[in-house]
Enzyme design. Sequence first.
Site, mmCIF file in Angstrom:
data_model
loop_
_atom_site.group_PDB
_atom_site.id
_atom_site.type_symbol
_atom_site.label_atom_id
_atom_site.label_comp_id
_atom_site.label_asym_id
_atom_site.label_seq_id
_atom_site.Cartn_x
_atom_site.Cartn_y
_atom_site.Cartn_z
ATOM 1 N N SER A 127 0.871 -1.263 0.075
ATOM 2 C CA SER A 127 -0.106 -0.201 0.071
ATOM 3 C C SER A 127 0.850 1.122 -0.009
ATOM 4 O O SER A 127 2.030 1.197 0.392
ATOM 5 C CB SER A 127 -0.870 0.006 1.316
ATOM 6 N N TYR A 152 -2.138 -1.515 11.138
ATOM 7 C CA TYR A 152 -2.462 -2.244 9.672
ATOM 8 C C TYR A 152 -1.308 -1.597 8.710
ATOM 9 O O TYR A 152 -0.690 -2.657 8.032
ATOM 10 C CB TYR A 152 -3.544 -1.535 9.281
ATOM 11 N N LYS A 156 2.051 -3.895 6.602
ATOM 12 C CA LYS A 156 2.366 -3.842 4.970
ATOM 13 C C LYS A 156 3.923 -3.514 5.090
ATOM 14 O O LYS A 156 4.707 -4.151 4.294
ATOM 15 C CB LYS A 156 1.474 -2.777 4.514
HETATM 16 C C1 UD1 Z 1 -6.763 3.968 4.082
HETATM 17 C C2 UD1 Z 1 -5.551 3.944 4.831
HETATM 18 C C3 UD1 Z 1 -4.836 2.941 3.584
HETATM 19 C C4 UD1 Z 1 -5.847 1.524 3.308
HETATM 20 C C5 UD1 Z 1 -6.950 2.316 2.752
HETATM 21 C C6 UD1 Z 1 -8.077 1.017 2.334
HETATM 22 C C7 UD1 Z 1 -4.643 5.384 6.194
HETATM 23 C C8 UD1 Z 1 -3.652 6.647 6.328
HETATM 24 N N1 UD1 Z 1 -4.796 4.998 4.703
HETATM 25 O O1 UD1 Z 1 -6.969 5.034 3.015
HETATM 26 O O2 UD1 Z 1 -3.814 2.486 4.235
HETATM 27 O O3 UD1 Z 1 -5.057 0.890 2.177
HETATM 28 O O4 UD1 Z 1 -7.807 2.874 3.716
HETATM 29 O O5 UD1 Z 1 -8.423 0.586 3.454
HETATM 30 O O6 UD1 Z 1 -5.255 5.012 6.993
HETATM 31 N N2 UD1 Z 1 -13.000 10.337 3.922
HETATM 32 C C9 UD1 Z 1 -14.111 11.337 4.115
HETATM 33 N N3 UD1 Z 1 -15.255 10.956 4.539
HETATM 34 C C10 UD1 Z 1 -15.559 9.512 4.671
HETATM 35 C C11 UD1 Z 1 -14.330 8.795 4.486
HETATM 36 C C12 UD1 Z 1 -13.393 9.164 4.058
HETATM 37 O O7 UD1 Z 1 -13.995 12.712 3.950
HETATM 38 O O8 UD1 Z 1 -16.534 9.352 5.131
HETATM 39 C C13 UD1 Z 1 -11.915 11.173 3.482
HETATM 40 C C14 UD1 Z 1 -10.553 10.820 4.362
HETATM 41 O O9 UD1 Z 1 -10.541 11.667 5.293
HETATM 42 C C15 UD1 Z 1 -9.562 10.721 3.111
HETATM 43 C C16 UD1 Z 1 -10.257 10.055 1.788
HETATM 44 O O10 UD1 Z 1 -11.389 10.363 2.013
HETATM 45 O O11 UD1 Z 1 -9.053 11.992 2.935
HETATM 46 C C17 UD1 Z 1 -9.964 8.807 1.546
HETATM 47 O O12 UD1 Z 1 -10.358 8.066 2.784
HETATM 48 P P1 UD1 Z 1 -10.275 6.273 2.808
HETATM 49 O O13 UD1 Z 1 -11.207 5.876 1.718
HETATM 50 O O14 UD1 Z 1 -10.746 6.064 4.122
HETATM 51 O O15 UD1 Z 1 -8.832 5.944 2.246
HETATM 52 P P2 UD1 Z 1 -7.374 6.543 3.010
HETATM 53 O O16 UD1 Z 1 -7.527 6.790 4.217
HETATM 54 O O17 UD1 Z 1 -6.758 7.187 1.873
#
Ligand code: UD1
Length: 343
Positions: A127, A152, A156
Site C-alpha cells: 500500500s 495495519y 504492510k
Molecule cells: C486508508 C488507509 C490505507 C488503506 C485504505 C484502504 C490510512 C492513512 N490509509 O486509506 O492504508 O489501504 O484505507 O482500506 O489510514 N473520507 C471522508 N469521509 C469519509 C471517509 C473518508 O472525507 O466518510 C476522506 C478521508 O479523510 C481521506 C479520503 O476520504 O481523505 C480517503 O479515505 P479512505 O477511503 O478511508 O482511504 P485512505 O484513508 O486514503
Amino acid sequence: MKEKILVTGGTGYIGSHTVVELQNAGYEVIIIDNLSNSNADVVDNIEKVSGIRPAFEKLDCLDYNGLDALFTKYPGIKAIIHFAASKAVGESVEKPLLYYRNNLVSLINILELMPKHGVEGIVFSSSCTVYGQPDILPVTEEAPIKKAESPYGNTKQINEEIIRDTVASGAPINAILLRYFNPIGAHPTALLGELPNGVPQNLIPYLTQTAIGIREKLSVFGDDYNTPDGSCIRDFINVVDLAKAHVVAIGRILEKKQKEKVEVFNIGTGRGLSVLELIHAFEKATGVKLNYQIVGRRAGDIEKVWANPDKANNELGWKAEVGIEDTLLSAWKWQQKLKEKLP
Ligand code: UD1
C-alpha cells in the site's frame, strides 16, 4: 491453459476482480479465502463474469497444515497472489495483535511452504500507506518509508521486509510488491464489487451508501488542509485496472523478466483528486446530488498523496486506463445492485 496461480483472499474485493482478469488471460486459478470478510457466492459471480469456475477452498492462511495439504491437493502451482489480510485501519489500532498475527503469520506460512512445493513467485498487496506523508509528490518507489500510522500500515511495511529478507537469504522465490493507492469502483457488469461490513470507513462505500439513502449524510473530514480546496488528495485507482496490474506482474515473474528478485511498483493513476473533487465528479457522472457536510479532520489521515506510476508504466508495461467518471459510475451501479438484494 496457462500456469496454475493461487489467489489468497480471492473472494474479496480486489481478489475477485483479479481472479477474473487472470482467467481472462488464460491462467488456471485456485482461490483460498477464510470468508471472514467475503461470501462464497462471489465464486458464482466470478464464474458468471469469466465463464470459468475457479477452484475454491475455504481456508485460513494461518492454518499451516491446511495450506501444506492444499499445495499437495493442487500440485504445480507456479505463483501466488497474496491478498488475504485484515485491512481496517481503525480496527487495527484497537486489536493490534489480531492484525500482527493475521497479516504477518499468514505471509510467513506461505513463504515457508513455497519452496517445498516448488512455487516460484509471489505478488504481494502492499500500500502507498508505507510512504506516510511523502515529502515529494508525486511519490516514487524510491521515497523513504515513513513510520507507520497504524498497526495495519505497519503490517504492510513489515511484510515487505519479510519478503526481502527471505529472498536475500537465498530462498528460491521471486517477488513483486505492488503498492496500491486508493482502489475504488466495481466490475462494469456490477457482478463484483466491494462488500463493506457494517458502517463503511472508506470514502466510496460511504458515499454510494449516502447517495442511495442508507446513510443520511457523507462527512468530509476536513477542508483546512494545505490543498487547493482544503480537502485531502488521493490517487483513486479503478479496481479492474488494479486487477490487471497483478496479471502483468505474474507474467513478469513467470517469464523471468524481472531485473531484481524483489521488485516494487506503485499502482496508481498519477493523478491526485481531492475528496471534494471526487464528490463533484460523482454527482456529474451519476446525476445524483449528494448530501454532504464538512466536519473536522479524521485522526491519522494523510494530507495528500498521489503516485508517480512511471516505473509501472515503463517497466511493467501497465497503465491505468479507466477514467474517474466511469469508475464512479461502476461503483454506483454496484451500490444499486446491492440494494436490489436487500430483503
Ligand atoms: C486508508 C488507509 C490505507 C488503506 C485504505 C484502504 C490510512 C492513512 N490509509 O486509506 O492504508 O489501504 O484505507 O482500506 O489510514 N473520507 C471522508 N469521509 C469519509 C471517509 C473518508 O472525507 O466518510 C476522506 C478521508 O479523510 C481521506 C479520503 O476520504 O481523505 C480517503 O479515505 P479512505 O477511503 O478511508 O482511504 P485512505 O484513508 O486514503
